[in-house]
Design a protein around this motif. Structure first.
Motif, PDB file in Angstrom:
ATOM      1  N   UNK A 110      23.271  39.086  69.256  1.00  0.00           N
ATOM      2  CA  UNK A 110      22.788  37.802  69.757  1.00  0.00           C
ATOM      3  C   UNK A 110      23.960  36.870  70.039  1.00  0.00           C
ATOM      4  N   UNK A 111      23.811  36.058  71.064  1.00  0.00           N
ATOM      5  CA  UNK A 111      24.767  35.010  71.409  1.00  0.00           C
ATOM      6  C   UNK A 111      26.190  35.537  71.586  1.00  0.00           C
ATOM      7  N   UNK A 112      26.303  36.541  72.448  1.00  0.00           N
ATOM      8  CA  UNK A 112      27.636  36.983  72.855  1.00  0.00           C
ATOM      9  C   UNK A 112      28.244  35.929  73.781  1.00  0.00           C
ATOM     10  N   UNK A 140      32.539  41.127  73.315  1.00  0.00           N
ATOM     11  CA  UNK A 140      31.587  41.197  72.193  1.00  0.00           C
ATOM     12  C   UNK A 140      30.670  42.413  72.278  1.00  0.00           C
ATOM     13  N   UNK A 141      31.233  43.538  72.730  1.00  0.00           N
ATOM     14  CA  UNK A 141      30.400  44.717  72.994  1.00  0.00           C
ATOM     15  C   UNK A 141      30.730  45.911  72.109  1.00  0.00           C
ATOM     16  N   UNK A 142      31.833  45.868  71.354  1.00  0.00           N
ATOM     17  CA  UNK A 142      32.223  47.014  70.542  1.00  0.00           C
ATOM     18  C   UNK A 142      31.374  47.157  69.294  1.00  0.00           C
ATOM     19  N   UNK A 143      31.571  48.256  68.590  1.00  0.00           N
ATOM     20  CA  UNK A 143      30.774  48.503  67.383  1.00  0.00           C
ATOM     21  C   UNK A 143      31.030  47.416  66.338  1.00  0.00           C
ATOM     22  N   UNK A 144      30.023  47.192  65.490  1.00  0.00           N
ATOM     23  CA  UNK A 144      30.071  46.162  64.455  1.00  0.00           C
ATOM     24  C   UNK A 144      30.627  46.761  63.166  1.00  0.00           C
ATOM     25  N   UNK A 145      31.607  46.078  62.583  1.00  0.00           N
ATOM     26  CA  UNK A 145      32.172  46.498  61.304  1.00  0.00           C
ATOM     27  C   UNK A 145      31.405  45.846  60.161  1.00  0.00           C
ATOM     28  N   UNK A 146      31.160  44.554  60.265  1.00  0.00           N
ATOM     29  CA  UNK A 146      30.448  43.823  59.209  1.00  0.00           C
ATOM     30  C   UNK A 146      30.003  42.479  59.755  1.00  0.00           C
ATOM     31  N   UNK A 147      28.969  41.922  59.147  1.00  0.00           N
ATOM     32  CA  UNK A 147      28.544  40.576  59.510  1.00  0.00           C
ATOM     33  C   UNK A 147      27.898  39.890  58.320  1.00  0.00           C
ATOM     34  N   UNK A 191      23.732  46.894  69.782  1.00  0.00           N
ATOM     35  CA  UNK A 191      22.789  47.138  70.875  1.00  0.00           C
ATOM     36  C   UNK A 191      22.694  45.912  71.773  1.00  0.00           C
ATOM     37  N   UNK A 192      23.385  45.946  72.906  1.00  0.00           N
ATOM     38  CA  UNK A 192      23.462  44.780  73.773  1.00  0.00           C
ATOM     39  C   UNK A 192      22.110  44.389  74.362  1.00  0.00           C
ATOM     40  N   UNK A 193      21.158  45.299  74.379  1.00  0.00           N
ATOM     41  CA  UNK A 193      19.832  44.970  74.914  1.00  0.00           C
ATOM     42  C   UNK A 193      19.079  43.993  74.008  1.00  0.00           C
ATOM     43  N   UNK A 194      19.565  43.809  72.773  1.00  0.00           N
ATOM     44  CA  UNK A 194      18.900  42.929  71.815  1.00  0.00           C
ATOM     45  C   UNK A 194      19.467  41.511  71.804  1.00  0.00           C
ATOM     46  N   UNK A 195      20.358  41.204  72.735  1.00  0.00           N
ATOM     47  CA  UNK A 195      20.938  39.868  72.796  1.00  0.00           C
ATOM     48  C   UNK A 195      21.333  39.526  74.211  1.00  0.00           C
ATOM     49  N   UNK A 196      21.878  38.336  74.391  1.00  0.00           N
ATOM     50  CA  UNK A 196      22.284  37.866  75.715  1.00  0.00           C
ATOM     51  C   UNK A 196      23.684  37.293  75.663  1.00  0.00           C
TER      52      UNK A 196
END
Length: 306
Positions: A110-112, A140-147, A191-196
């Protein structure tokens, strides 16, 4: 482990301190020159670098052969970006032997994009956070390490939320670094389809449309409240900026749209009949009292709020 770090603002300062505390060798920091046209309310990355004897450079564009050659010679294990304001070219990212990572101020995907905290507040989100992710050619498209998530309370301004996200960024990096330094970073899907994707915002984007609901206008106020440029409206030839406001519990059916004065209080009346109770209003940087506003409104009676 050796790192080259692109950093600016409070997130840059706190994440640099985390790297130092975890024993990372910071070979070079790339930052920005402060813009004299910008209100500098945040901490200085350059000051931290001076304190710790870390070399720092401030190129106007990171995509230049001199910087590429400098970083190539350093042979970094990692490249990090912490609130740096430019996209990094793939030629730079590829120099990091163990990966290039960015700290983003939202819960990706979300919110890239730009100013994610301000957008999240504007759209009435109830939470956001900080995400450490791999940098790729696409933002803001690479894999997520942590959030790490933080709440957005109903009356929080973007500045208040930003303070929470700085802490979330520090916690995220602190918790993720041990696995990263051992060569085993977590790789979660993004998953870029889940955000904008969202672009930047300009001061003119703070103009209030009084036809909107009071909640929408309040969200705009919260999203751009000081130290950001602020939500504003024009009466006659005067531009008024809302410095502090709350949603009013008072129904205002008899007041016109826009700024209004009732019982020596300043209101911002919206399209749904509800209003903001404006606790602090300014014009040309000076405080405007209810009496002063009333005089301006009387001089411009009959005009449509701008």
């Amino acid at each position: 482990m050796k790192a080259v770090v692109f950093a600016y603002h409070n997130v840059g300062v706190r994440c640099l301190k985390v790297l130092l505390a975890r024993g990372v060798d910071i070979a070079l920091v790339v930052s920005h020159e402060d813009n004299p046209q910008e209100t500098i309310w945040f901490d200085s990355v350059a000051a931290i670098c001076r304190e710790h004897g870390i070399p720092v450079v401030t190129p106007s564009n990171p995509d230049n052969p001199e910087l590429l050659a400098q970083i190539t010679a350093l042979q970094p294990d990692f490249i990090f970006s912490f609130y740096y304001r430019h996209m990094l070219p793939v030629t730079l990212l590829s120099l990091a032997k163990h990966g290039a990572y960015n700290m983003h101020g939202s819960l990706l995907p979300k919110y890239r994009g730009r100013v994610p905290i301000n957008w999240a507040v504007l759209y009435g989100e109830t939470e956001t956070g900080a995400t450490l992710h791999e940098m790729t050619a696409k933002p803001d498209a690479g894999f997520i390490v942590a959030q790490t998530a933080v709440p957005i309370l109903p009356d929080d301004t973007a500045h208040e939320v930003f303070g929470k996200v700085v802490v979330a960024a520090e916690q995220t990096l602190w918790n993720a670094l041990p696995a990263m330094l051992s060569g085993k970073p977590t790789k979660l899907p993004n998953d870029l389809s889940q955000g904008s994707y969202f672009g930047g915002r300009k001061p003119e984007d703070g103009k209030i449309d009084w036809q909107q609901t009071a909640q929408a206008v309040y969200n705009l106020y919260r999203a751009v409240a000081p130290p950001y440029p602020g939500a504003w409206t024009v009466v006659g030839d005067t531009t008024f900026v809302i410095e502090n406001a709350r949603l009013s519990t008072i129904v205002t059916p008899n007041l016109p749209l826009g700024l209004a004065v009732e019982d020596n209080c300043i209101f911002g009346v919206c399209g749904d009949g509800r209003a903001l109770l404006i606790k602090s209003l300014t014009a040309d940087g000076k405080t405007v009292t209810a009496e002063m506003l009333q005089a301006t409104l009387q001089r411009n009676a009959g005009q449509t709020p701008q």
